[in-house]
Design an enzyme around this catalytic site. Structure first.
Site, PDB file in Angstrom:
ATOM      1  N   ASP A  32       0.851  -1.198   0.000  1.00  0.00           N
ATOM      2  CA  ASP A  32       0.000   0.000   0.000  1.00  0.00           C
ATOM      3  C   ASP A  32       0.884   1.245   0.000  1.00  0.00           C
ATOM      4  O   ASP A  32       2.041   1.188   0.431  1.00  0.00           O
ATOM      5  CB  ASP A  32      -0.920   0.019   1.233  1.00  0.00           C
ATOM      6  CG  ASP A  32      -2.231   0.753   0.967  1.00  0.00           C
ATOM      7  OD1 ASP A  32      -3.287   0.077   0.864  1.00  0.00           O
ATOM      8  OD2 ASP A  32      -2.214   2.005   0.853  1.00  0.00           O
ATOM      9  N   ASP A  54       4.057   1.830  -4.273  1.00  0.00           N
ATOM     10  CA  ASP A  54       3.078   2.426  -5.175  1.00  0.00           C
ATOM     11  C   ASP A  54       2.981   1.517  -6.396  1.00  0.00           C
ATOM     12  O   ASP A  54       3.974   1.350  -7.132  1.00  0.00           O
ATOM     13  CB  ASP A  54       3.575   3.828  -5.575  1.00  0.00           C
ATOM     14  CG  ASP A  54       2.653   4.515  -6.566  1.00  0.00           C
ATOM     15  OD1 ASP A  54       1.767   3.854  -7.150  1.00  0.00           O
ATOM     16  OD2 ASP A  54       2.842   5.731  -6.782  1.00  0.00           O
ATOM     17  N   SER A 129     -15.181  -4.387 -11.022  1.00  0.00           N
ATOM     18  CA  SER A 129     -16.360  -3.777 -10.415  1.00  0.00           C
ATOM     19  C   SER A 129     -17.518  -4.062 -11.341  1.00  0.00           C
ATOM     20  O   SER A 129     -17.312  -4.293 -12.547  1.00  0.00           O
ATOM     21  CB  SER A 129     -16.167  -2.260 -10.280  1.00  0.00           C
ATOM     22  OG  SER A 129     -17.409  -1.616 -10.043  1.00  0.00           O
ATOM     23  N   TYR A 142     -13.764   5.458 -14.164  1.00  0.00           N
ATOM     24  CA  TYR A 142     -13.787   4.207 -13.386  1.00  0.00           C
ATOM     25  C   TYR A 142     -14.320   3.058 -14.251  1.00  0.00           C
ATOM     26  O   TYR A 142     -13.729   1.970 -14.310  1.00  0.00           O
ATOM     27  CB  TYR A 142     -14.659   4.408 -12.150  1.00  0.00           C
ATOM     28  CG  TYR A 142     -14.618   3.299 -11.129  1.00  0.00           C
ATOM     29  CD1 TYR A 142     -13.460   3.007 -10.434  1.00  0.00           C
ATOM     30  CD2 TYR A 142     -15.760   2.559 -10.840  1.00  0.00           C
ATOM     31  CE1 TYR A 142     -13.433   2.004  -9.487  1.00  0.00           C
ATOM     32  CE2 TYR A 142     -15.744   1.558  -9.897  1.00  0.00           C
ATOM     33  CZ  TYR A 142     -14.579   1.283  -9.213  1.00  0.00           C
ATOM     34  OH  TYR A 142     -14.556   0.285  -8.269  1.00  0.00           O
ATOM     35  N   LYS A 146     -12.213  -0.269 -15.275  1.00  0.00           N
ATOM     36  CA  LYS A 146     -12.581  -1.588 -14.748  1.00  0.00           C
ATOM     37  C   LYS A 146     -13.009  -2.543 -15.869  1.00  0.00           C
ATOM     38  O   LYS A 146     -12.777  -3.749 -15.795  1.00  0.00           O
ATOM     39  CB  LYS A 146     -13.686  -1.443 -13.696  1.00  0.00           C
ATOM     40  CG  LYS A 146     -13.214  -0.756 -12.404  1.00  0.00           C
ATOM     41  CD  LYS A 146     -12.100  -1.533 -11.717  1.00  0.00           C
ATOM     42  CE  LYS A 146     -11.788  -0.990 -10.335  1.00  0.00           C
ATOM     43  NZ  LYS A 146     -10.770  -1.775  -9.622  1.00  0.00           N
TER      44      LYS A 146
HETATM   45  N1  LIG Z   1     -15.977  -0.544  -2.068  1.00  0.00           N
HETATM   46  C1  LIG Z   1     -16.732  -0.753  -3.121  1.00  0.00           C
HETATM   47  O1  LIG Z   1     -17.910  -0.403  -3.129  1.00  0.00           O
HETATM   48  C2  LIG Z   1     -16.187  -1.411  -4.357  1.00  0.00           C
HETATM   49  C3  LIG Z   1     -17.087  -1.866  -5.316  1.00  0.00           C
HETATM   50  C4  LIG Z   1     -16.584  -2.454  -6.479  1.00  0.00           C
HETATM   51  C5  LIG Z   1     -15.230  -2.617  -6.653  1.00  0.00           C
HETATM   52  N2  LIG Z   1     -14.371  -2.155  -5.696  1.00  0.00           N
HETATM   53  C6  LIG Z   1     -12.934  -2.333  -5.939  1.00  0.00           C
HETATM   54  O2  LIG Z   1     -12.360  -3.021  -4.841  1.00  0.00           O
HETATM   55  C7  LIG Z   1     -11.015  -2.577  -4.637  1.00  0.00           C
HETATM   56  C8  LIG Z   1     -10.838  -2.105  -3.205  1.00  0.00           C
HETATM   57  O3  LIG Z   1     -11.730  -1.024  -2.983  1.00  0.00           O
HETATM   58  P1  LIG Z   1     -11.925  -0.355  -1.531  1.00  0.00           P
HETATM   59  O4  LIG Z   1     -13.330   0.109  -1.490  1.00  0.00           O
HETATM   60  O5  LIG Z   1     -11.433  -1.241  -0.459  1.00  0.00           O
HETATM   61  O6  LIG Z   1     -10.989   0.940  -1.702  1.00  0.00           O
HETATM   62  P2  LIG Z   1     -10.285   1.842  -0.561  1.00  0.00           P
HETATM   63  O7  LIG Z   1     -10.211   3.207  -1.174  1.00  0.00           O
HETATM   64  O8  LIG Z   1     -10.952   1.684   0.758  1.00  0.00           O
HETATM   65  O9  LIG Z   1      -8.830   1.202  -0.469  1.00  0.00           O
HETATM   66  C9  LIG Z   1      -7.928   1.304  -1.536  1.00  0.00           C
HETATM   67  C10 LIG Z   1      -6.529   1.074  -0.980  1.00  0.00           C
HETATM   68  O10 LIG Z   1      -5.605   1.212  -2.070  1.00  0.00           O
HETATM   69  C11 LIG Z   1      -4.498   1.980  -1.626  1.00  0.00           C
HETATM   70  N3  LIG Z   1      -3.833   2.601  -2.775  1.00  0.00           N
HETATM   71  C12 LIG Z   1      -4.220   3.720  -3.450  1.00  0.00           C
HETATM   72  N4  LIG Z   1      -3.340   4.014  -4.408  1.00  0.00           N
HETATM   73  C13 LIG Z   1      -2.359   3.066  -4.348  1.00  0.00           C
HETATM   74  C14 LIG Z   1      -1.162   2.840  -5.081  1.00  0.00           C
HETATM   75  N5  LIG Z   1      -0.801   3.674  -6.088  1.00  0.00           N
HETATM   76  N6  LIG Z   1      -0.401   1.776  -4.755  1.00  0.00           N
HETATM   77  C15 LIG Z   1      -0.752   0.954  -3.737  1.00  0.00           C
HETATM   78  N7  LIG Z   1      -1.877   1.123  -3.000  1.00  0.00           N
HETATM   79  C16 LIG Z   1      -2.669   2.168  -3.306  1.00  0.00           C
HETATM   80  C17 LIG Z   1      -5.106   2.993  -0.663  1.00  0.00           C
HETATM   81  O11 LIG Z   1      -4.132   3.577   0.191  1.00  0.00           O
HETATM   82  C18 LIG Z   1      -6.112   2.127   0.079  1.00  0.00           C
HETATM   83  O12 LIG Z   1      -5.558   1.500   1.207  1.00  0.00           O
HETATM   84  C19 LIG Z   1     -10.787  -1.455  -5.680  1.00  0.00           C
HETATM   85  O13 LIG Z   1     -10.121  -1.985  -6.798  1.00  0.00           O
HETATM   86  C20 LIG Z   1     -12.177  -1.026  -6.027  1.00  0.00           C
HETATM   87  O14 LIG Z   1     -12.257  -0.434  -7.300  1.00  0.00           O
HETATM   88  C21 LIG Z   1     -14.800  -1.569  -4.553  1.00  0.00           C
END
Ligand SMILES: NC(=O)c1ccc[n+]([C@@H]2O[C@H](COP(=O)([O-])OP(=O)(O)OC[C@H]3O[C@@H](n4cnc5c(N)ncnc54)[C@H](O)[C@@H]3O)[C@@H](O)[C@H]2O)c1
Length: 253
Positions: A32, A54, A129, A142, A146
């Protein structure tokens, strides 16, 4: 012990996937950019090693992959972001940011993993997603990123199957966790969105993590190149609200 890499592991869905991977017997390398949060996760969960990286930085990704004590048996490309806005108003910076993290980050980590895994095989799971299978209001970049992750997954699966690497996508629906928490903090939005889900509830990070761990398991050993949608039936219910005249089948108008 098998190693798993989980990206975006510090918070939200990634943290829960990391916990489930530890329960399934993996040592988890939690990647992260949020150093404090990823260290807090490692303090809280035995079996998690924090790694500040990153995923959009090619050199950092290759170095972190090379630094793993063993080739990973499982890699979960979970790091992702959303930049809301209609396409007409979307700034190029927001378009690029989402593509860079969601798509290019998945490519860079997947490629580095496959190069390291190639002797022993393994499983790569990319988080997409439901926005990757259907357009949504203000989803802007987005949706495009995706959708591309789903296609990239198919390409990876085809190219790397002969190396014993399975690659699949998990496409979460309306999930009450992580980046969507601000949406569901609004009771009206929560009620309105939940009403569209055939199973009658929002999804959880655990629903997503359970699906990831199924695809990682031996039970899924003949599954590759697939996109598993975890949405309580939402994307299969587009016809649910349509009226049909009684003259056809006696059903509701
Ligand atoms: N939460 C939802 O409703 C949802 C729905 C569909 C899909 N998703 C997908 O699930 C995955 C997780 O989503 P989430 O809701 O837990 O997101 P979140 O924003 O809570 O967590 C994302 C994490 O990624 C880290 N991050 C950001 N940029 C980064 C980088 N360049 N390198 C490494 N780490 C990095 C952030 O610090 C964070 O800890 C994502 O791919 C998201 O698109 C989420």
């Amino acid at each position: 012990m098998n190693w798993a890499v989980v990206t975006g592991a510090a918070k939200g869905i990634g943290a829960v996937i990391s916990e489930h991977a530890v329960k399934a017997g993996y040592l988890v390398s939690a990647w992260d950019v949020d150093a404090d949060a990823v260290h807090r996760l490692a303090d809280r969960v035995d079996g998690v090693t924090p790694c500040v990286v990153d995923v959009t930085d090619e050199v950092a990704v290759n170095d972190a992959m090379a630094a793993l004590p063993e080739p990973p048996a499982l890699v979960v490309n979970n790091a992702g972001m959303v930049r809301f806005g209609p396409l007409l108003d979307l700034a190029l910076e927001d378009w690029n940011a989402a593509l860079q993290l969601n798509l290019t980050g998945t490519f860079l980590v997947g490629r580095a993993a496959a190069r390291r895994m190639s002797d022993i095989g393994g499983s790569i799971i990319n988080l997409a997603s439901i926005n990757g299978v259907a357009a949504a209001p203000n989803a802007g970049s987005y949706t495009a990123s995706k959708g591309a992750v789903i296609r990239l997954t198919e390409q990876m699966a085809m190219e790397w199957a002969s190396r014993g690497i399975r690659v699949n996508t998990v496409a979460p629906g309306l999930i009450d966790a992580g980046m969507s928490e601000p949406i569901y903090a609004d009771p009206d939005a929560r009620r309105q969105r939940t009403s569209h889900v055939p199973t009658g509830r929002l999804g959880t990070a655990e629903d997503v993590a359970d699906t990831v761990m199924f695809l990682a398991s031996e039970k899924a050993s003949y599954i590759t190149g697939q996109n598993l949608v975890v949405d309580g039936g939402l994307t299969k219910a587009v016809l649910a609200g349509l009226a049909r005249p009684r003259s056809v089948d006696g059903g509701p108008r």
